[in-house]
Design an enzyme around this catalytic site. Structure first.
Site, PDB file in Angstrom:
ATOM      1  N   ARG A   1      -0.296   9.487  -0.488  1.00 21.50           N
ATOM      2  CA  ARG A   1      -1.420   9.998  -1.288  1.00 21.50           C
ATOM      3  C   ARG A   1      -1.306  11.475  -1.614  1.00 21.50           C
ATOM      4  NH1 ARG A   1      -6.311   6.588   1.620  1.00 21.50           N
ATOM      5  NH2 ARG A   1      -5.713   4.649   0.610  1.00 21.50           N
TER       6      ARG A   1
ATOM      7  N   GLN B   1      -7.699  14.794   3.031  1.00 26.19           N
ATOM      8  CA  GLN B   1      -6.995  13.951   2.069  1.00 26.19           C
ATOM      9  C   GLN B   1      -7.741  13.817   0.739  1.00 26.19           C
ATOM     10  OE1 GLN B   1      -6.398   9.438   2.668  1.00 26.19           O
ATOM     11  NE2 GLN B   1      -4.344  10.308   2.772  1.00 26.19           N
TER      12      GLN B   1
ATOM     13  N   ARG C   1      -2.839  10.718   5.947  1.00 30.31           N
ATOM     14  CA  ARG C   1      -3.023   9.343   6.425  1.00 30.31           C
ATOM     15  C   ARG C   1      -2.502   8.354   5.390  1.00 30.31           C
ATOM     16  NH1 ARG C   1      -7.021   5.284   5.337  1.00 30.31           N
ATOM     17  NH2 ARG C   1      -8.244   6.717   4.072  1.00 30.31           N
TER      18      ARG C   1
ATOM     19  N   PHE D   1       0.850  -1.189   0.000  1.00 33.94           N
ATOM     20  CA  PHE D   1       0.000   0.000   0.000  1.00 33.94           C
ATOM     21  C   PHE D   1       0.886   1.240   0.000  1.00 33.94           C
ATOM     22  CE2 PHE D   1      -4.548   1.032   0.778  1.00 33.94           C
ATOM     23  CZ  PHE D   1      -5.102  -0.110   0.228  1.00 33.94           C
TER      24      PHE D   1
ATOM     25  N   GLU E   1      -6.547   2.007  -3.676  1.00 36.63           N
ATOM     26  CA  GLU E   1      -5.084   2.047  -3.788  1.00 36.63           C
ATOM     27  C   GLU E   1      -4.509   0.640  -3.951  1.00 36.63           C
ATOM     28  OE1 GLU E   1      -3.114   5.106  -1.400  1.00 36.63           O
ATOM     29  OE2 GLU E   1      -2.088   3.453  -0.405  1.00 36.63           O
TER      30      GLU E   1
ATOM     31  N   HIS F   1      -7.708  11.515  -2.492  1.00 39.10           N
ATOM     32  CA  HIS F   1      -7.217  10.206  -2.944  1.00 39.10           C
ATOM     33  C   HIS F   1      -6.850  10.327  -4.418  1.00 39.10           C
ATOM     34  CE1 HIS F   1      -7.054   5.948  -3.829  1.00 39.10           C
ATOM     35  NE2 HIS F   1      -7.231   5.659  -2.551  1.00 39.10           N
TER      36      HIS F   1
ATOM     37  N   HIS G   1     -11.344  12.394   0.026  1.00 42.42           N
ATOM     38  CA  HIS G   1     -11.487  11.025   0.511  1.00 42.42           C
ATOM     39  C   HIS G   1     -11.583  10.893   2.018  1.00 42.42           C
ATOM     40  CE1 HIS G   1     -11.124   6.727   0.488  1.00 42.42           C
ATOM     41  NE2 HIS G   1      -9.951   6.725   1.081  1.00 42.42           N
TER      42      HIS G   1
ATOM     43  N   LEU H   1     -14.356   5.530  -5.604  1.00 50.87           N
ATOM     44  CA  LEU H   1     -12.980   5.156  -5.309  1.00 50.87           C
ATOM     45  C   LEU H   1     -12.513   3.972  -6.147  1.00 50.87           C
ATOM     46  CD1 LEU H   1     -10.602   5.665  -3.298  1.00 50.87           C
ATOM     47  CD2 LEU H   1     -11.501   3.747  -2.013  1.00 50.87           C
TER      48      LEU H   1
HETATM   49  C1  LIG Z   1     -14.783   4.415  -0.316  1.00 50.35           C
HETATM   50  C2  LIG Z   1     -13.876   4.339   0.872  1.00 50.35           C
HETATM   51  C3  LIG Z   1     -12.894   3.359   0.937  1.00 50.35           C
HETATM   52  C4  LIG Z   1     -12.039   3.280   2.036  1.00 50.35           C
HETATM   53  N1  LIG Z   1     -11.100   2.292   2.082  1.00 50.35           N
HETATM   54  C5  LIG Z   1     -10.310   2.176   3.174  1.00 50.35           C
HETATM   55  C6  LIG Z   1      -9.389   1.096   3.298  1.00 50.35           C
HETATM   56  O1  LIG Z   1      -9.282   0.227   2.446  1.00 50.35           O
HETATM   57  N2  LIG Z   1      -8.624   1.043   4.416  1.00 50.35           N
HETATM   58  C7  LIG Z   1      -8.706   1.959   5.413  1.00 50.35           C
HETATM   59  O2  LIG Z   1      -7.994   1.846   6.408  1.00 50.35           O
HETATM   60  N3  LIG Z   1      -9.600   2.988   5.325  1.00 50.35           N
HETATM   61  C8  LIG Z   1     -10.396   3.103   4.244  1.00 50.35           C
HETATM   62  N4  LIG Z   1     -11.296   4.135   4.169  1.00 50.35           N
HETATM   63  C9  LIG Z   1     -11.482   5.015   5.333  1.00 50.35           C
HETATM   64  C10 LIG Z   1     -12.267   4.269   6.397  1.00 50.35           C
HETATM   65  O3  LIG Z   1     -13.167   3.389   5.799  1.00 50.35           O
HETATM   66  C11 LIG Z   1     -13.067   5.217   7.289  1.00 50.35           C
HETATM   67  O4  LIG Z   1     -12.249   6.242   7.747  1.00 50.35           O
HETATM   68  C12 LIG Z   1     -13.609   4.462   8.496  1.00 50.35           C
HETATM   69  O5  LIG Z   1     -14.289   3.301   8.088  1.00 50.35           O
HETATM   70  C13 LIG Z   1     -14.522   5.343   9.319  1.00 50.35           C
HETATM   71  O6  LIG Z   1     -15.129   4.550  10.294  1.00 50.35           O
HETATM   72  P1  LIG Z   1     -15.954   5.201  11.471  1.00 50.35           P
HETATM   73  O7  LIG Z   1     -16.414   4.068  12.329  1.00 50.35           O
HETATM   74  O8  LIG Z   1     -15.185   6.272  12.088  1.00 50.35           O
HETATM   75  O9  LIG Z   1     -17.204   5.898  10.756  1.00 50.35           O
HETATM   76  P2  LIG Z   1     -18.328   5.365   9.749  1.00 50.35           P
HETATM   77  O10 LIG Z   1     -18.096   3.984   9.293  1.00 50.35           O
HETATM   78  O11 LIG Z   1     -18.477   6.425   8.726  1.00 50.35           O
HETATM   79  O12 LIG Z   1     -19.629   5.324  10.647  1.00 50.35           O
HETATM   80  C14 LIG Z   1     -20.268   6.485  11.124  1.00 50.35           C
HETATM   81  C15 LIG Z   1     -21.491   6.089  11.914  1.00 50.35           C
HETATM   82  O13 LIG Z   1     -22.027   7.240  12.539  1.00 50.35           O
HETATM   83  C16 LIG Z   1     -23.412   7.263  12.389  1.00 50.35           C
HETATM   84  N5  LIG Z   1     -23.872   8.656  12.438  1.00 50.35           N
HETATM   85  C17 LIG Z   1     -23.340   9.724  11.819  1.00 50.35           C
HETATM   86  N6  LIG Z   1     -24.064  10.825  12.082  1.00 50.35           N
HETATM   87  C18 LIG Z   1     -25.065  10.451  12.901  1.00 50.35           C
HETATM   88  C19 LIG Z   1     -26.150  11.125  13.520  1.00 50.35           C
HETATM   89  N7  LIG Z   1     -26.376  12.435  13.345  1.00 50.35           N
HETATM   90  N8  LIG Z   1     -26.991  10.418  14.298  1.00 50.35           N
HETATM   91  C20 LIG Z   1     -26.813   9.088  14.462  1.00 50.35           C
HETATM   92  N9  LIG Z   1     -25.802   8.401  13.892  1.00 50.35           N
HETATM   93  C21 LIG Z   1     -24.942   9.072  13.135  1.00 50.35           C
HETATM   94  C22 LIG Z   1     -23.671   6.578  11.061  1.00 50.35           C
HETATM   95  O14 LIG Z   1     -24.968   6.064  11.023  1.00 50.35           O
HETATM   96  C23 LIG Z   1     -22.604   5.487  11.084  1.00 50.35           C
HETATM   97  O15 LIG Z   1     -23.094   4.351  11.758  1.00 50.35           O
HETATM   98  C24 LIG Z   1     -12.162   4.216   3.080  1.00 50.35           C
HETATM   99  C25 LIG Z   1     -13.153   5.192   3.020  1.00 50.35           C
HETATM  100  C26 LIG Z   1     -13.981   5.269   1.923  1.00 50.35           C
HETATM  101  C27 LIG Z   1     -14.999   6.374   1.881  1.00 50.35           C
END
Ligand SMILES: Cc1cc2nc3c(=O)[nH]c(=O)nc-3n(C[C@H](O)[C@H](O)[C@H](O)COP(=O)(O)OP(=O)(O)OC[C@H]3O[C@@H](n4cnc5c(N)ncnc54)[C@H](O)[C@@H]3O)c2cc1C
Length: 559
Positions: free
Chosen positions: A273, A227, A372, A114, A242, A229, A337, A239
């Protein structure tokens, strides 16, 4: 309605579910509040994988160094040390929970390369790693009997006596606004990707928890670090992981040249990135792009690798552009991203507000600093989700019962009722949101300067004024998404202001902050974090915090 729990986790992505699981394991009553069903959280879209130094020849020190170098020396090194040291045990635990990671021919856990990493240390499940992790953690959450308030939209943090004591949330099915009281709240509400148009992020990534913490007085940190991407699909901005370059894909300009040799001769397409996104932006600006894009070429990887290791992006390119990457290169460009910044926390997820914790993309520990590394974010959600779950459970044991909250709930109900009653005055949330995203992409994107940032700030102030005129089109109660869209736009506008203030303040180029008017990194003045604190009625307060340096002194950053 008012209900009680010990700990409320706001968000059911990987950070939220891992935090809830850990709090439950520590014997407290925990509930999760999520605006969507847990497995629809944006974590489910993660494609490429998750990092850990587990393989022979790798070590947490090398992983830490890569992360710190990737961060352009803005990450706090004590936090990076914790994350990289604890990574292997988290990966093994995920396997034990049931995640079926890719295994090599010998049956051993297999890795892929990566960006910005000097060893191949990314563990993965095809290109659906996030989904595999999310479903497994959801199983664990159900098994632990954690209460989930799904499709419940948080509108405010309940503060009493300077402590956080719960959240108000709209139950989307009934339309009722409830107060969910707790002795501690963990915000795990994800990033604010939809500040930008386009973005790789799901439409629900609107920075809700970041804005709620900000409004409650918690400082936000490193918000200027956004960031881009390098490989998002032409047009839609989806996306292209990577992992494609990790498996060996090339980036080409219109002359068929692997242009990264001029920008990062050692790491080529697998430089950090920020470095690759800037290179592409220059290629495109200097006329070597194709219609505002460059090409991602996977053809030499062959059908088998593409269909077994990258099946999802193969399908996305085919569905959205009609391009089969087995036979043709795919047009891509840099796209928003990830947010490196967020609610400032310590290494236990604690914010500056007693009873308020944060973990995952909404938080800033800071392990990502200015940039990141790919596959470090899933790791961040698990390590700091777990740690904040434990810390919140411990906090709950030493704190007194919750306050009442009836008045707070009534005031919040009035605020929402007033918003619903606002007459239509020509402004819609959809138009404002698009204008905001387009403005941020144009002025606060890969390259920035004072003039553009000032324009963005003025633009956001004007959008905030117009936001005061937005009406809620749907006057009903059940599944009123018109209402939640309006509330989300309010969160986005708060986040936008913080990002722009951070970018204006930092008068240097570091990581994702590339200022054409201050093109050099300036450690003497700017090796520090920028903290943005909400200030009722005026511009936010700006403070600074030193970067924690343990054993890795800042060096020149080349790839
Ligand atoms: C397309 C894509 C691909 C990625 N690929 C990778 C990868 O391969 N490897 C890597 O390390 N990272 C990757 N990332 C980054 C990584 O996936 C995210 O940073 C990470 O999953 C975020 O997780 P989280 O639990 O913080 O938030 P999220 O998974 O975004 O969850 C947020 C939660 O908060 C809740 N929420 C938000 N607002 C409210 C509200 N007002 N009321 C109630 N609930 C609310 C939502 O319902 C959800 O359950 C990727 C990101 C994207 C967008």
């Amino acid at each position: 309605m008012i209900v009680d729990h010990d700990v409320i986790v706001l968000g059911a992505g990987l950070a939220g579910m891992r935090a809830a699981l850990e709090a439950a394991r520590n014997g407290v009553n925990v509930a999760v509040v999520s605006k969507v069903h847990p497995v629809r959280s944006h974590s489910g879209a993660a494609q490429g994988g998750i990092n850990a130094a587990l393989a022979p020849g790798d070590s947490w020190e090398i992983h830490a160094f890569d992360t710190i170098k990737g961060s352009d020396y803005l990450a706090d090194q004590d936090a990076v040390e914790i994350m990289t040291r604890e990574a292997p045990q988290d990966i093994i635990e995920l396997e034990h929970m049931g995640v079926i990671f890719y295994r090599d021919e010998e049956g051993k856990l297999g890795t892929r390369a990566f960006g910005g990493a000097s060893k191949a240390r990314t563990y993965f499940v095809g290109d659906i790693t996030g989904q595999a992790l999310l479903y497994t953690l959801y199983d664990q959450l159900l098994k632990a009997g954690v209460k989930v308030y799904e499709e419940c939209f948080a509108t405010a943090l309940y503060m009493a006596g300077g402590e956080c004591r719960g959240v108000t949330a709209i139950d989307m099915l009934s339309g009722e606004l409830n107060l969910i009281r707790a002795k501690a709240v963990i915000i795990a509400s994800g990033g604010a990707g939809r500040l930008y148009e386009p973005s790789t992020n799901a439409l629900i990534c609107t920075g809700d928890g970041i804005a709620l913490a900000y409004r409650a007085g918690a400082p936000l940190m490193d918000m200027e670090m956004v960031q881009y991407h390098p490989t998002t699909l032409k047009g839609s901005g989806f996306l292209m992981t990577e992992a494609a370059r990790g498996e060996g894909a090339y980036l080409l300009n219109k002359d068929g040249e692997r242009f990264m040799q001029r920008y990062a001769p050692k790491m080529m397409e697998l430089a950090s990135r920020d470095v690759v996104s800037r290179a592409e932006t220059i290629e495109i600006a200097e006329g070597r792009g194709i219609d505002g894009n460059v090409l991602l070429d996977l053809r030499h990887l062959g059908r088998d690798v593409i269909l077994t290791k990258l099946p999802q992006i193969h399908e996305i390119a085919l569905d959205f552009l009609g391009i089969d990457m087995i036979t043709d290169p795919v047009p891509v460009r840099p796209g928003m991203h990830y947010m490196m910044g967020g609610i400032r926390t310590d290494v236990h997820g604690a914010t500056s507000i007693p009873g308020l914790y944060a973990a995952g993309e909404c938080a800033c520990v800071s392990v990502h600093g200015g940039n990141r590394l790919g596959a470090n974010s899933l790791l961040d959600t698990l390590v700091f989700g777990r740690r904040s779950g434990r810390a919140a459970a411990e906090y709950v044991r030493r704190t007194s019962p919750t306050a009442t909250g009836e008045d707070f709930l009534a005031a919040e109900q009035r605020r929402i009722a007033d918003l619903m009653a606002r007459p239509y005055a020509g402004e819609t949330h959809a138009r404002l949101r698009l204008e905001l995203g387009t403005l941020m992409d144009a002025k606060v994107g890969v390259y920035r300067n004072e003039e553009g940032l000032m324009e963005a700030l003025t633009g956001v102030h004007e959008l905030k004024r117009r936001y005061g005129l937005v009406a809620v089109g749907d006057k009903g109660r059940i599944y009123n998404q018109a209402l939640t869209f309006v509330l989300e736009l309010g969160y986005l506008l708060d986040c936008a202001e913080a990002v722009i203030h951070g970018a204006l303040t930092r008068k240097e180029s570091r990581g994702a902050q590339a200022r054409t008017d201050f093109p050099q990194r300036n450690d003497a003045e700017w090796l520090k974090h920028i903290l943005i604190t909400h200030n009722d009625g005026g511009p936010p307060r700006i403070d600074f915090q030193p970067v924690t340096i343990t054993k890795w002194q800042p060096q020149e950053r080349t790839y």
